[in-house]
Motif scaffolding. Sequence first.
Motif, PDB file in Angstrom:
ATOM      1  N   GLU A 102       0.840  -1.205   0.000  1.00  0.00           N
ATOM      2  CA  GLU A 102       0.000   0.000   0.000  1.00  0.00           C
ATOM      3  C   GLU A 102       0.875   1.254   0.000  1.00  0.00           C
ATOM      4  OE1 GLU A 102      -3.388   0.216  -0.125  1.00  0.00           O
ATOM      5  OE2 GLU A 102      -3.354  -1.932  -0.481  1.00  0.00           O
ATOM      6  N   GLU A 103       0.550   2.199  -0.871  1.00  0.00           N
ATOM      7  CA  GLU A 103       1.289   3.460  -0.966  1.00  0.00           C
ATOM      8  C   GLU A 103       0.704   4.532  -0.048  1.00  0.00           C
ATOM      9  OE1 GLU A 103       4.029   4.049  -2.934  1.00  0.00           O
ATOM     10  OE2 GLU A 103       4.030   1.969  -3.574  1.00  0.00           O
ATOM     11  N   THR A 104      -0.613   4.457   0.195  1.00  0.00           N
ATOM     12  CA  THR A 104      -1.280   5.453   1.035  1.00  0.00           C
ATOM     13  C   THR A 104      -2.173   4.750   2.056  1.00  0.00           C
ATOM     14  OG1 THR A 104      -3.145   5.623  -0.485  1.00  0.00           O
ATOM     15  CG2 THR A 104      -1.350   7.172  -0.809  1.00  0.00           C
ATOM     16  N   THR A 105      -2.488   5.463   3.135  1.00  0.00           N
ATOM     17  CA  THR A 105      -3.410   4.926   4.135  1.00  0.00           C
ATOM     18  C   THR A 105      -4.845   5.180   3.675  1.00  0.00           C
ATOM     19  OG1 THR A 105      -3.498   6.990   5.374  1.00  0.00           O
ATOM     20  CG2 THR A 105      -1.770   5.416   5.986  1.00  0.00           C
ATOM     21  N   SER A 106      -5.801   4.647   4.429  1.00  0.00           N
ATOM     22  CA  SER A 106      -7.208   4.875   4.063  1.00  0.00           C
ATOM     23  C   SER A 106      -7.590   6.348   4.201  1.00  0.00           C
ATOM     24  CB  SER A 106      -8.112   4.008   4.933  1.00  0.00           C
ATOM     25  OG  SER A 106      -7.895   4.298   6.299  1.00  0.00           O
ATOM     26  N   GLY A 107      -6.852   7.105   5.015  1.00  0.00           N
ATOM     27  CA  GLY A 107      -7.107   8.539   5.183  1.00  0.00           C
ATOM     28  C   GLY A 107      -6.411   9.401   4.145  1.00  0.00           C
ATOM     29  N   GLY A 108      -5.607   8.782   3.256  1.00  0.00           N
ATOM     30  CA  GLY A 108      -4.952   9.524   2.193  1.00  0.00           C
ATOM     31  C   GLY A 108      -3.528   9.939   2.482  1.00  0.00           C
ATOM     32  N   ILE A 109      -2.962   9.493   3.600  1.00  0.00           N
ATOM     33  CA  ILE A 109      -1.581   9.846   3.936  1.00  0.00           C
ATOM     34  C   ILE A 109      -0.630   8.956   3.141  1.00  0.00           C
ATOM     35  CG2 ILE A 109       0.137   9.921   5.789  1.00  0.00           C
ATOM     36  CD1 ILE A 109      -2.212  10.384   7.720  1.00  0.00           C
ATOM     37  N   ILE A 110       0.346   9.571   2.480  1.00  0.00           N
ATOM     38  CA  ILE A 110       1.321   8.820   1.688  1.00  0.00           C
ATOM     39  C   ILE A 110       2.383   8.251   2.630  1.00  0.00           C
ATOM     40  CG2 ILE A 110       3.072   8.966  -0.115  1.00  0.00           C
ATOM     41  CD1 ILE A 110       1.384  11.211  -1.363  1.00  0.00           C
ATOM     42  N   LEU A 111       2.617   6.935   2.516  1.00  0.00           N
ATOM     43  CA  LEU A 111       3.569   6.260   3.391  1.00  0.00           C
ATOM     44  C   LEU A 111       4.969   6.260   2.786  1.00  0.00           C
ATOM     45  CD1 LEU A 111       1.446   3.119   4.313  1.00  0.00           C
ATOM     46  CD2 LEU A 111       1.952   5.062   5.778  1.00  0.00           C
ATOM     47  N   PRO A 112       5.987   6.590   3.576  1.00  0.00           N
ATOM     48  CA  PRO A 112       7.362   6.467   3.080  1.00  0.00           C
ATOM     49  C   PRO A 112       7.763   4.992   3.054  1.00  0.00           C
ATOM     50  CG  PRO A 112       7.371   7.201   5.353  1.00  0.00           C
ATOM     51  CD  PRO A 112       5.931   7.167   4.907  1.00  0.00           C
ATOM     52  N   ASP A 113       8.825   4.657   2.327  1.00  0.00           N
ATOM     53  CA  ASP A 113       9.266   3.277   2.201  1.00  0.00           C
ATOM     54  C   ASP A 113       9.553   2.619   3.546  1.00  0.00           C
ATOM     55  OD1 ASP A 113       9.013   3.302  -0.521  1.00  0.00           O
ATOM     56  OD2 ASP A 113      11.117   3.805  -0.901  1.00  0.00           O
ATOM     57  N   THR A 114      10.056   3.387   4.509  1.00  0.00           N
ATOM     58  CA  THR A 114      10.413   2.818   5.806  1.00  0.00           C
ATOM     59  C   THR A 114       9.198   2.454   6.645  1.00  0.00           C
ATOM     60  OG1 THR A 114      10.593   5.051   6.707  1.00  0.00           O
ATOM     61  CG2 THR A 114      12.620   4.017   5.919  1.00  0.00           C
ATOM     62  N   ALA A 115       8.041   3.022   6.361  1.00  0.00           N
ATOM     63  CA  ALA A 115       6.838   2.759   7.142  1.00  0.00           C
ATOM     64  C   ALA A 115       5.949   1.684   6.535  1.00  0.00           C
ATOM     65  CB  ALA A 115       6.034   4.043   7.300  1.00  0.00           C
ATOM     66  N   LYS A 116       6.269   1.248   5.333  1.00  0.00           N
ATOM     67  CA  LYS A 116       5.439   0.242   4.670  1.00  0.00           C
ATOM     68  C   LYS A 116       5.688  -1.131   5.274  1.00  0.00           C
ATOM     69  CE  LYS A 116       5.495   2.642   0.285  1.00  0.00           C
ATOM     70  NZ  LYS A 116       5.981   2.625  -1.079  1.00  0.00           N
ATOM     71  N   GLU A 117       4.612  -1.885   5.433  1.00  0.00           N
ATOM     72  CA  GLU A 117       4.737  -3.250   5.925  1.00  0.00           C
ATOM     73  C   GLU A 117       4.941  -4.195   4.750  1.00  0.00           C
ATOM     74  OE1 GLU A 117       2.021  -4.855   8.693  1.00  0.00           O
ATOM     75  OE2 GLU A 117       1.698  -2.936   9.680  1.00  0.00           O
ATOM     76  N   LYS A 118       5.628  -5.296   5.011  1.00  0.00           N
ATOM     77  CA  LYS A 118       5.848  -6.298   3.986  1.00  0.00           C
ATOM     78  C   LYS A 118       4.500  -6.950   3.645  1.00  0.00           C
ATOM     79  CE  LYS A 118       8.173 -10.681   3.272  1.00  0.00           C
ATOM     80  NZ  LYS A 118       8.937 -11.746   3.892  1.00  0.00           N
ATOM     81  N   PRO A 119       4.130  -6.986   2.370  1.00  0.00           N
ATOM     82  CA  PRO A 119       2.853  -7.604   2.002  1.00  0.00           C
ATOM     83  C   PRO A 119       2.863  -9.100   2.288  1.00  0.00           C
ATOM     84  CG  PRO A 119       3.873  -6.512   0.110  1.00  0.00           C
ATOM     85  CD  PRO A 119       4.830  -6.448   1.231  1.00  0.00           C
ATOM     86  N   GLN A 120       1.692  -9.653   2.544  1.00  0.00           N
ATOM     87  CA  GLN A 120       1.556 -11.084   2.812  1.00  0.00           C
ATOM     88  C   GLN A 120       0.732 -11.773   1.741  1.00  0.00           C
ATOM     89  OE1 GLN A 120       0.467  -9.987   7.116  1.00  0.00           O
ATOM     90  NE2 GLN A 120       0.965 -12.152   7.153  1.00  0.00           N
ATOM     91  N   VAL A 121       0.481 -11.097   0.632  1.00  0.00           N
ATOM     92  CA  VAL A 121      -0.313 -11.661  -0.454  1.00  0.00           C
ATOM     93  C   VAL A 121       0.531 -11.668  -1.711  1.00  0.00           C
ATOM     94  CG1 VAL A 121      -2.389 -11.368  -1.857  1.00  0.00           C
ATOM     95  CG2 VAL A 121      -2.448 -10.802   0.563  1.00  0.00           C
ATOM     96  N   GLY A 122       0.415 -12.745  -2.487  1.00  0.00           N
ATOM     97  CA  GLY A 122       1.157 -12.822  -3.732  1.00  0.00           C
ATOM     98  C   GLY A 122       0.549 -13.850  -4.671  1.00  0.00           C
ATOM     99  N   GLU A 123       1.120 -13.918  -5.875  1.00  0.00           N
ATOM    100  CA  GLU A 123       0.647 -14.861  -6.888  1.00  0.00           C
ATOM    101  C   GLU A 123       1.724 -15.907  -7.147  1.00  0.00           C
ATOM    102  OE1 GLU A 123      -0.757 -14.940 -11.546  1.00  0.00           O
ATOM    103  OE2 GLU A 123      -0.553 -13.025 -10.521  1.00  0.00           O
ATOM    104  N   ILE A 124       1.319 -17.163  -7.169  1.00  0.00           N
ATOM    105  CA  ILE A 124       2.264 -18.259  -7.393  1.00  0.00           C
ATOM    106  C   ILE A 124       2.679 -18.268  -8.852  1.00  0.00           C
ATOM    107  CG2 ILE A 124       2.553 -20.763  -7.378  1.00  0.00           C
ATOM    108  CD1 ILE A 124       0.732 -20.837  -4.966  1.00  0.00           C
ATOM    109  N   VAL A 125       4.009 -18.253  -9.097  1.00  0.00           N
ATOM    110  CA  VAL A 125       4.529 -18.262 -10.464  1.00  0.00           C
ATOM    111  C   VAL A 125       5.241 -19.566 -10.809  1.00  0.00           C
ATOM    112  CG1 VAL A 125       4.672 -15.763 -10.719  1.00  0.00           C
ATOM    113  CG2 VAL A 125       6.594 -16.988  -9.756  1.00  0.00           C
ATOM    114  N   GLN A 126       5.707 -20.321  -9.828  1.00  0.00           N
ATOM    115  CA  GLN A 126       6.327 -21.625 -10.040  1.00  0.00           C
ATOM    116  C   GLN A 126       5.995 -22.523  -8.852  1.00  0.00           C
ATOM    117  OE1 GLN A 126       7.976 -22.945 -12.566  1.00  0.00           O
ATOM    118  NE2 GLN A 126       8.361 -21.138 -13.801  1.00  0.00           N
ATOM    119  N   VAL A 127       5.825 -23.821  -9.126  1.00  0.00           N
ATOM    120  CA  VAL A 127       5.489 -24.798  -8.095  1.00  0.00           C
ATOM    121  C   VAL A 127       6.434 -25.986  -8.214  1.00  0.00           C
ATOM    122  CG1 VAL A 127       3.677 -26.336  -7.233  1.00  0.00           C
ATOM    123  CG2 VAL A 127       3.060 -24.133  -8.175  1.00  0.00           C
TER     124      VAL A 127
END
Length: 103
Positions: free
Chosen positions: A26-51
């Motif tokens: 996420e680049e912004t919060t629900s209130g519209g605040i832009i998050l810097p790279d240091t405040a972003k959390e690591k995402p836990q969702v992704g797409e499988i490309v190899q199995v």
Amino acid sequence: MAAVSLSVSTVKPLGDRVFVKISASEETTSGGIILPDTAKEKPQVGEIVQVGPGKRNDDGSRQAMEVQIGDKVLYSKYAGTDIKLGGDEYVLLTEKDILAVVS
């Protein structure tokens, strides 16, 4: 030593491992605040490309994987190994680290 060029098509996971492309954080919060790279959390969702081929049972046969290429998955926050290929971020996980398939 010879140089090796890696791409998604040349990486083949072994055993019960999967190669997941991480979704953009996420680049912004629900209130519209832009998050810097240091405040972003690591995402836990992704797409499988190899199995991988699946886990070996005691008798030597392979156990079929429950996920397949193209599935969107939710995985554990600190699981796997982070890999960066060509500007994209990936994570190499074992199948047990996948919590759910997201539709």
